[in-house]
Scaffold this motif. Structure first.
Motif, PDB file in Angstrom:
ATOM      1  N   ARG A   1     -21.717 -26.127  41.866  1.00 45.43           N
ATOM      2  CA  ARG A   1     -20.474 -26.609  41.314  1.00 45.43           C
ATOM      3  C   ARG A   1     -19.999 -28.100  41.931  1.00 45.43           C
ATOM      4  O   ARG A   1     -19.348 -28.814  41.052  1.00 45.43           O
TER       5      ARG A   1
ATOM      6  N   HIS B   1     -17.736 -25.711  34.589  1.00 43.84           N
ATOM      7  CA  HIS B   1     -17.508 -24.249  34.127  1.00 43.84           C
ATOM      8  C   HIS B   1     -18.812 -23.381  34.840  1.00 43.84           C
ATOM      9  O   HIS B   1     -18.899 -22.264  34.311  1.00 43.84           O
TER      10      HIS B   1
ATOM     11  N   LEU C   1     -19.285 -21.761  37.606  1.00 42.57           N
ATOM     12  CA  LEU C   1     -19.176 -20.708  38.429  1.00 42.57           C
ATOM     13  C   LEU C   1     -18.415 -19.512  37.144  1.00 42.57           C
ATOM     14  O   LEU C   1     -18.933 -18.388  37.529  1.00 42.57           O
ATOM     15  N   SER C   2     -17.534 -20.275  36.623  1.00 43.44           N
ATOM     16  CA  SER C   2     -16.941 -18.953  35.659  1.00 43.44           C
ATOM     17  C   SER C   2     -17.958 -18.298  34.837  1.00 43.44           C
ATOM     18  O   SER C   2     -18.031 -17.189  34.572  1.00 43.44           O
ATOM     19  N   GLU C   3     -18.907 -19.138  34.289  1.00 40.84           N
ATOM     20  CA  GLU C   3     -19.861 -18.697  33.356  1.00 40.84           C
ATOM     21  C   GLU C   3     -20.913 -17.821  33.859  1.00 40.84           C
ATOM     22  O   GLU C   3     -21.129 -16.788  33.310  1.00 40.84           O
TER      23      GLU C   3
ATOM     24  N   ASP D   1     -20.131 -16.050  36.738  1.00 40.04           N
ATOM     25  CA  ASP D   1     -19.515 -15.092  37.309  1.00 40.04           C
ATOM     26  C   ASP D   1     -19.440 -13.847  36.201  1.00 40.04           C
ATOM     27  O   ASP D   1     -19.698 -12.746  36.847  1.00 40.04           O
ATOM     28  N   ARG D   2     -19.255 -14.299  35.028  1.00 41.59           N
ATOM     29  CA  ARG D   2     -19.162 -13.016  34.060  1.00 41.59           C
ATOM     30  C   ARG D   2     -20.402 -12.489  33.888  1.00 41.59           C
ATOM     31  O   ARG D   2     -20.641 -11.421  33.896  1.00 41.59           O
TER      32      ARG D   2
END
Length: 413
Positions: free
Chosen positions: A50, A115, A117-119, A121-122
């Motif tokens: 990140r 983006h 971490l969020s991508e 994470d899912r």
């Protein structure tokens, strides 16, 4: 067999592409000569970075260039015989690293990185891969006070501008943060946002298994056999010819071979890298980059993985693991390193573009052909990010971020 989309390449980028398209309802076949996650995506340091908002630029200071030319230091190695082949791309790489050009590159690059971490994470949640992931960050460490002070100032500025979380540790703080160290370091920057993965190849495998559970198919095949047809594209697999209306080239360092047969000449090159696992007692808690010696120490399931910096060479040239030999000696100055757990070191190639931005989008001259490669050091980090972007472009949806900086058309002559 006829499918909507064939994705060529089963590394992090290709698997995430296939998964993103399948989750949008497409019939997708993923094709590779090996099982998912066995090539470049297997061999990295396992960090979802990140903090990596600034891509690796070509050095502009003549002292740094001279140091590399004289083969001083361990962060960069090169094959003299490869320079004639690599020089056009490297000259452009140097030009794109000029301060004014590089500033716009950082803007485009950081737009992707934010983006990651969020991508991931899912997908980590859907794949049930939480046990592979730690959210404690990593250490960027320095041996000399001069280098540490300079890096700490720069890191603090970068963190403030990009909204990152970093902690500057002095010598005492570094030793307390990482009890496995017995060598003395001047200090370290603890990047706290990134996530680390104990087995990068296994994470790609879990994503590929998720793709299979959601109805995607995997076939072993030869990506270099991709050919246009009247109805789309065909590629040879172990199960016979496979046809699809659309094809995505996500072959990492092997993309250049295929796209050249289709008439595309992008400024691509590779940075090769090595790793080897070692027994270590005690095992470090966090990955640690020994910046001044050019070696990353990354705790993994298989042992302590030592990864090297960049080797500028032809992709398929014989291994020359001189950096890894030095890295082992340097690592022994910091931790109690046992014997290697593998007979031979691993060698891989990072797929790089001279302007430091991945190539994501529609092929300029071939209907139904899409490009998705050139992520440099960050394919593992950015795979889900650019996969979502490409899937949105293929579906004609409004993209969630501006695709123009990564469009293949930027190289159209």
């Amino acid at each position: 067999m006829t499918r909507d989309i064939v994705v060529l390449g089963a590394g992090m980028v290709g698997v995430c592409t296939a998964l993103a398209l399948r989750q949008r309802g497409h019939a997708v076949v993923l094709v590779d000569r090996q099982a998912p996650g066995r090539e470049t995506s297997y061999g990295n340091a396992g960090i979802i970075q990140r903090e990596a908002v600034q891509p690796y630029a070509f050095p502009r200071e003549w002292q740094a260039i001279l140091r590399v030319a004289l083969r001083q230091g361990n962060d960069v190695h090169y094959h003299p015989g490869a320079l004639a082949h690599l020089s056009p791309a490297l000259v452009r790489y140097w030009r794109e690293s000029a301060p004014d050009r590089y500033a716009s590159t950082v803007t485009a690059y950081s737009a992707l990185i934010r983006h990651c971490l969020s991508e991931h994470d899912r997908l980590i949640t859907l794949a049930g891969a939480q046990e592979l992931v730690s959210k404690s960050g990593w250490l960027q460490a320095y041996r000399t006070a001069q280098a540490f002070d300079r890096a700490a100032q720069e890191a603090t500025t970068v963190a403030r501008v990009h909204g990152l979380n970093c902690l500057v540790l002095d010598q005492t703080g570094t030793a307390a943060m990482e009890p496995a160290l017995y060598g003395r370091l001047a200090g370290a920057i603890h990047w706290r946002d990134p996530w680390t993965v104990a087995d990068p190849g296994e994470l790609v495998t879990r994503y590929a298994e998720l793709f299979g559970r959601e109805g995607g198919e995997f076939r072993r095949g030869d990506a270099t056999t991709l050919k246009p047809t009247a109805a789309g594209w065909t590629v040879t697999t172990e199960d016979g010819p496979l046809s699809a209306a659309n094809a995505v080239i996500a072959l990492g360092p092997w993309a250049s071979t295929l796209i050249q047969t289709l008439g595309y000449r992008f400024p691509l090159f590779v940075k090769r890298g090595y790793h080897r696992h070692y027994a270590a007692e005690p095992m470090p808690r966090l990955p640690l980059l020994d910046v001044e010696r050019g070696v990353m120490l990354a705790p993994m399931r298989r042992g302590l993985r030592l990864t090297t910096g960049a080797e500028f060479a032809l992709r398929d040239a014989p291994p020359t693991p001189v950096q890894l030999g030095r890295a082992e000696s340097y690592a022994r100055e910091l931790v109690r390193l046992g014997p290697p757990t593998e007979v031979q070191p691993w060698l891989g190639a990072r797929p790089c573009v001279a302007d430091m931005k991945p190539i994501v989008g529609k092929a300029p001259r071939h209907p139904g052909l899409w490009f998705h490669f050139g992520h440099g050091h960050q394919g593992f980090t950015l795979g889900p990010v650019t996969a979502r972007l490409l899937a949105e472009l293929i579906d004609g949806e409004p993209p969630y971020l501006d695709p123009l900086p990564y469009d293949p058309m930027r190289f159209a002559s």
